[in-house]
Design a protein around this motif. Structure first.
Motif, mmCIF file in Angstrom:
data_model
loop_
_atom_site.group_PDB
_atom_site.id
_atom_site.type_symbol
_atom_site.label_atom_id
_atom_site.label_comp_id
_atom_site.label_asym_id
_atom_site.label_seq_id
_atom_site.Cartn_x
_atom_site.Cartn_y
_atom_site.Cartn_z
ATOM 1 N N ASP A 54 23.670 41.855 79.810
ATOM 2 C CA ASP A 54 24.652 41.054 79.047
ATOM 3 C C ASP A 54 24.103 39.530 78.122
ATOM 4 O OD1 ASP A 54 22.656 39.403 80.667
ATOM 5 O OD2 ASP A 54 24.173 38.809 82.314
ATOM 6 N N LYS A 55 25.042 38.607 78.284
ATOM 7 C CA LYS A 55 24.003 38.165 77.065
ATOM 8 C C LYS A 55 22.503 37.274 77.144
ATOM 9 C CE LYS A 55 25.544 33.421 75.025
ATOM 10 N NZ LYS A 55 25.996 32.512 74.562
ATOM 11 N N ASP A 56 22.719 36.975 77.708
ATOM 12 C CA ASP A 56 20.973 36.581 78.766
ATOM 13 C C ASP A 56 20.489 37.348 79.169
ATOM 14 O OD1 ASP A 56 22.585 34.020 79.217
ATOM 15 O OD2 ASP A 56 22.784 34.141 81.566
ATOM 16 N N GLY A 57 20.743 38.555 78.887
ATOM 17 C CA GLY A 57 19.430 39.264 78.805
ATOM 18 C C GLY A 57 18.979 39.751 77.695
ATOM 19 N N LEU A 58 19.659 39.686 76.260
ATOM 20 C CA LEU A 58 19.820 39.731 75.175
ATOM 21 C C LEU A 58 18.661 38.184 75.500
ATOM 22 C CD1 LEU A 58 20.291 40.833 72.431
ATOM 23 C CD2 LEU A 58 22.466 39.325 72.482
ATOM 24 N N LEU A 59 19.377 36.940 75.226
ATOM 25 C CA LEU A 59 18.725 36.132 74.918
ATOM 26 C C LEU A 59 17.077 35.726 76.134
ATOM 27 C CD1 LEU A 59 21.779 33.106 75.639
ATOM 28 C CD2 LEU A 59 19.903 33.908 73.346
ATOM 29 N N GLY A 64 11.686 35.982 75.319
ATOM 30 C CA GLY A 64 10.496 36.196 76.093
ATOM 31 C C GLY A 64 9.909 36.484 75.264
ATOM 32 N N ALA A 65 10.175 37.330 73.698
ATOM 33 C CA ALA A 65 9.106 37.526 72.923
ATOM 34 C C ALA A 65 8.535 36.259 72.031
ATOM 35 C CB ALA A 65 9.475 37.929 71.808
ATOM 36 N N ASP A 66 9.235 35.531 72.280
ATOM 37 C CA ASP A 66 8.716 34.088 71.163
ATOM 38 C C ASP A 66 8.278 33.128 72.162
ATOM 39 O OD1 ASP A 66 10.436 33.971 69.445
ATOM 40 O OD2 ASP A 66 11.965 32.844 70.186
ATOM 41 N N VAL A 67 8.295 33.078 73.291
ATOM 42 C CA VAL A 67 7.000 32.657 74.763
ATOM 43 C C VAL A 67 5.586 33.312 73.647
ATOM 44 C CG1 VAL A 67 6.679 32.327 76.298
ATOM 45 C CG2 VAL A 67 8.565 31.565 75.932
ATOM 46 N N MET A 68 6.119 34.561 74.416
ATOM 47 C CA MET A 68 4.741 35.736 74.120
ATOM 48 C C MET A 68 3.814 35.389 72.980
ATOM 49 S SD MET A 68 4.211 37.143 77.169
ATOM 50 C CE MET A 68 4.296 37.990 78.154
ATOM 51 N N ARG A 69 4.538 35.144 71.437
ATOM 52 C CA ARG A 69 3.806 35.160 70.132
ATOM 53 C C ARG A 69 2.950 33.460 70.695
ATOM 54 N NH1 ARG A 69 8.519 37.648 68.356
ATOM 55 N NH2 ARG A 69 9.973 36.334 68.193
ATOM 56 N N LEU A 70 4.405 32.585 71.105
ATOM 57 C CA LEU A 70 3.301 31.368 71.433
ATOM 58 C C LEU A 70 1.798 31.388 72.311
ATOM 59 C CD1 LEU A 70 5.809 29.171 72.346
ATOM 60 C CD2 LEU A 70 4.946 28.905 69.806
ATOM 61 N N LEU A 71 1.804 32.123 73.092
ATOM 62 C CA LEU A 71 0.979 32.121 73.990
ATOM 63 C C LEU A 71 0.054 32.940 73.295
ATOM 64 C CD1 LEU A 71 2.993 32.934 77.415
ATOM 65 C CD2 LEU A 71 1.401 31.255 76.623
ATOM 66 N N PRO A 118 14.320 38.290 88.104
ATOM 67 C CA PRO A 118 13.575 37.752 86.679
ATOM 68 C C PRO A 118 13.367 38.785 85.735
ATOM 69 C CG PRO A 118 12.222 38.510 89.144
ATOM 70 C CD PRO A 118 13.544 38.048 89.496
ATOM 71 N N ASP A 119 13.411 38.125 84.772
ATOM 72 C CA ASP A 119 12.980 39.092 83.973
ATOM 73 C C ASP A 119 11.922 39.240 83.813
ATOM 74 O OD1 ASP A 119 13.721 40.576 80.542
ATOM 75 O OD2 ASP A 119 12.545 38.544 80.510
ATOM 76 N N GLU A 120 10.871 41.120 83.054
ATOM 77 C CA GLU A 120 10.041 41.130 83.135
ATOM 78 C C GLU A 120 9.203 40.091 82.170
ATOM 79 O OE1 GLU A 120 7.576 45.273 81.475
ATOM 80 O OE2 GLU A 120 8.913 45.231 83.621
ATOM 81 N N VAL A 121 9.919 40.139 81.291
ATOM 82 C CA VAL A 121 8.716 39.578 79.853
ATOM 83 C C VAL A 121 8.298 37.531 80.046
ATOM 84 C CG1 VAL A 121 8.276 38.478 77.575
ATOM 85 C CG2 VAL A 121 9.146 41.303 78.189
ATOM 86 N N VAL A 122 9.992 37.505 80.560
ATOM 87 C CA VAL A 122 9.227 36.210 81.159
ATOM 88 C C VAL A 122 8.500 35.371 82.367
ATOM 89 C CG1 VAL A 122 11.011 33.591 81.697
ATOM 90 C CG2 VAL A 122 12.482 35.492 80.451
ATOM 91 N N ARG A 128 0.857 34.850 82.286
ATOM 92 C CA ARG A 128 -0.218 34.287 81.663
ATOM 93 C C ARG A 128 -0.045 33.029 80.736
ATOM 94 N NH1 ARG A 128 1.543 37.359 75.378
ATOM 95 N NH2 ARG A 128 -0.417 36.428 74.155
ATOM 96 N N GLN A 129 0.582 32.431 81.044
ATOM 97 C CA GLN A 129 0.175 31.170 81.074
ATOM 98 C C GLN A 129 -0.636 30.168 82.086
ATOM 99 O OE1 GLN A 129 3.317 27.701 81.495
ATOM 100 N NE2 GLN A 129 2.465 26.985 78.811
ATOM 101 N N VAL A 130 -0.051 30.470 82.918
ATOM 102 C CA VAL A 130 -1.450 30.591 84.614
ATOM 103 C C VAL A 130 -2.989 30.564 84.188
ATOM 104 C CG1 VAL A 130 -1.652 30.736 86.813
ATOM 105 C CG2 VAL A 130 0.585 29.855 86.198
#
Length: 197
Positions: A54-59, A64-71, A118-122, A128-130
């Motif tokens: 669904d749309k949320d899965g796309l989001l 998730g990719a943006d957050v991983m780049r920040l990390l 849960p979403d795997e990447v999120v 990863r942040q912890v």
């Protein structure tokens, strides 16, 4: 060797993500509409749903990719020297999440902290942040700059909780006198991490 149908499926998925990312750059996450994504990508709505649910899965994939780049960026920096510097290191992440309530809602919903699957990447980004925060906390504890009566992982989870609290307040604010989330986080971290007298 990749079969032709599988290659087409991967190309379609990449195209959907590229189109969605373009729309987000133009209109923000709140402006993303499934109809516009599929129209620009030249595919049927069912195709998007077969790739992302669904749309949320796309989001979730985009965010998730943006957050991983920040990390990734946070991990390249030296460990912070004190609690104030630790709060400052979290500013890019806080600013990113604070830019659109959709980001905040989706991260919390797909983190594993709610009844939504849960979403795997999120989920991986939260874990990863912890781990990163724990790595920053250990030397600060050893130097006596922050409390050492609790394990680093617990303190790191507390930092995440305070960050989510501050972001929640940010989105519920009734006026513009509320400080930006990264600035509002600092007093919580100072109190949470302060060494015992």
């Amino acid at each position: 060797m990749t079969r032709a149908p599988q290659k087409r499926r991967l190309e379609t998925r990449a195209k959907l993500l590229d189109v969605a990312a373009t729309i987000v750059r133009e209109q923000g996450y709140s402006g993303l509409r499934v109809e516009e994504v599929v129209a620009r990508a030249g595919v049927a709505k069912g195709t998007l749903f077969s790739h992302f649910g669904d749309k949320d899965g796309l989001l979730a994939v985009l965010i998730g990719a943006d957050v991983m780049r920040l990390l990734d960026d946070m991990e390249t920096r030296d460990a912070p020297a004190d609690a104030d510097e630790l709060a400052a290191r979290l500013a890019p992440h806080m600013d990113y999440v604070a830019q659109d309530r959709v980001i905040f809602d989706l991260l919390l919903r797909y983190s594993g902290a709610t009844t939504t699957p849960p979403d795997e990447v999120v989920t991986a980004s939260f874990l990863r942040q912890v781990a990163l925060l724990s790595d920053w906390i250990r030397p600060l504890q050893a130097a006596g700059k922050i409390r050492h009566d609790q394990p680093p992982e617990l303190l790191a989870e507390g930092i995440q909780a305070f960050a989510n609290h501050v972001l929640g307040l940010w989105f519920c604010r009734e006026h513009d006198t509320v400080p930006p989330p990264a600035q509002a986080l600092a007093p919580y971290l100072q109190a949470w991490l302060q060494p015992a007298p």
